[in-house]
Design an enzyme around this catalytic site. Structure first.
Site, mmCIF file in Angstrom:
data_model
loop_
_atom_site.group_PDB
_atom_site.id
_atom_site.type_symbol
_atom_site.label_atom_id
_atom_site.label_comp_id
_atom_site.label_asym_id
_atom_site.label_seq_id
_atom_site.Cartn_x
_atom_site.Cartn_y
_atom_site.Cartn_z
ATOM 1 N N ASN A 1 -3.334 -8.560 -45.725
ATOM 2 C CA ASN A 1 -4.302 -8.421 -44.634
ATOM 3 C C ASN A 1 -5.275 -7.260 -44.836
ATOM 4 O O ASN A 1 -5.951 -6.841 -43.916
ATOM 5 C CB ASN A 1 -3.582 -8.324 -43.285
ATOM 6 C CG ASN A 1 -2.635 -7.148 -43.215
ATOM 7 O OD1 ASN A 1 -2.693 -6.216 -43.994
ATOM 8 N ND2 ASN A 1 -1.733 -7.198 -42.245
ATOM 9 N N GLU B 1 2.691 9.461 -41.255
ATOM 10 C CA GLU B 1 2.065 8.748 -42.369
ATOM 11 C C GLU B 1 1.008 9.602 -43.070
ATOM 12 O O GLU B 1 0.896 9.568 -44.303
ATOM 13 C CB GLU B 1 1.451 7.442 -41.861
ATOM 14 C CG GLU B 1 2.493 6.440 -41.425
ATOM 15 C CD GLU B 1 1.926 5.177 -40.800
ATOM 16 O OE1 GLU B 1 2.696 4.241 -40.576
ATOM 17 O OE2 GLU B 1 0.695 5.108 -40.536
ATOM 18 N N LYS C 1 -5.440 -1.828 -48.783
ATOM 19 C CA LYS C 1 -4.327 -2.394 -49.538
ATOM 20 C C LYS C 1 -4.781 -3.049 -50.851
ATOM 21 O O LYS C 1 -5.973 -3.288 -51.057
ATOM 22 C CB LYS C 1 -3.596 -3.421 -48.670
ATOM 23 C CG LYS C 1 -2.930 -2.804 -47.443
ATOM 24 C CD LYS C 1 -2.213 -3.872 -46.635
ATOM 25 C CE LYS C 1 -1.497 -3.314 -45.440
ATOM 26 N NZ LYS C 1 -0.760 -4.364 -44.710
#
Length: 133
Positions: free
Chosen positions: A112, A126, A9
Site C-alpha cells: 500500500n 517509531e 515502502k
C-alpha cells in the site's frame, strides 16, 4: 507541533515514487524534519513490527519490507498523526478515499506504498527507531 513517522515502502521506491510522495506530503503542509533511505534487515523489520509478531502475516510483511529500500521520514505539523492518516487513506487501497495516497498509488493491502503512525505514542516510538530519541 506534533510529529508522526511516515515510511515510503518498497513497492513505491521500486516504482520511483519517492519524489511524488514527498511532494504530496509537503503540499499537505507537513515539514519533513528527518529523512533517509535504508534497506531494512530481517531483524530490524521484525523489531519494528514486533506488535504483529504473533499474526499470521508477519513473515510476508517482513519479507516485503526487506525486499527493497524504504524511506522513513519524521514529519511535523499540528495534528500530525491524524492529518497524515487522512492523507494516506485506509490500509487497503480499495477502501481508501478518493485522492488519498494509497487510493492513488497503493497496489493492495500489503503493497500500500506508505506507512503512517497510528497514535502519538507509536509515532514517538517509531521515530526513535529510525532516528534516535
Amino acid at each position: 507541533m506534533s510529529r508522526t513517522l511516515a515510511i515510503i515502502k518498497p513497492d513505491a521506491t521500486e516504482r520511483h515514487l519517492i519524489g511524488h510522495i514527498t511532494n504530496r506530503i509537503e503540499r499537505a503542509r507537513f515539514k519533513i524534519v528527518e529523512m533517509r533511505i535504508v534497506h531494512l534487515t530481517d531483524e530490524q523489520a521484525r523489531e519494528f513490527y514486533a506488535v504483529h509478531a504473533d499474526k499470521p502475516f508477519i513473515n510476508d510483511l517482513v519479507a516485503f519490507m526487506t525486499s527493497g529500500p524504504v524511506v522513513p521520514m519524521a514529519l511535523e505539523k499540528e495534528n500530525a498523526v491524524e492529518d497524515f492518516r487522512t492523507l494516506i487513506g485506509a490500509t487497503n487501497p480499495e477502501n481508501a478515499a478518493c485522492g488519498t495516497i494509497r487510493w492513488e498509488i497503493g497496489r493492495n493491502i500489503e503493497k500500500n506504498s506508505v506507512h503512517g503512525s497510528d497514535s502519538d505514542e507509536n509515532a514517538a516510538r517509531e521515530i526513535a527507531f529510525f532516528f534516535g530519541d
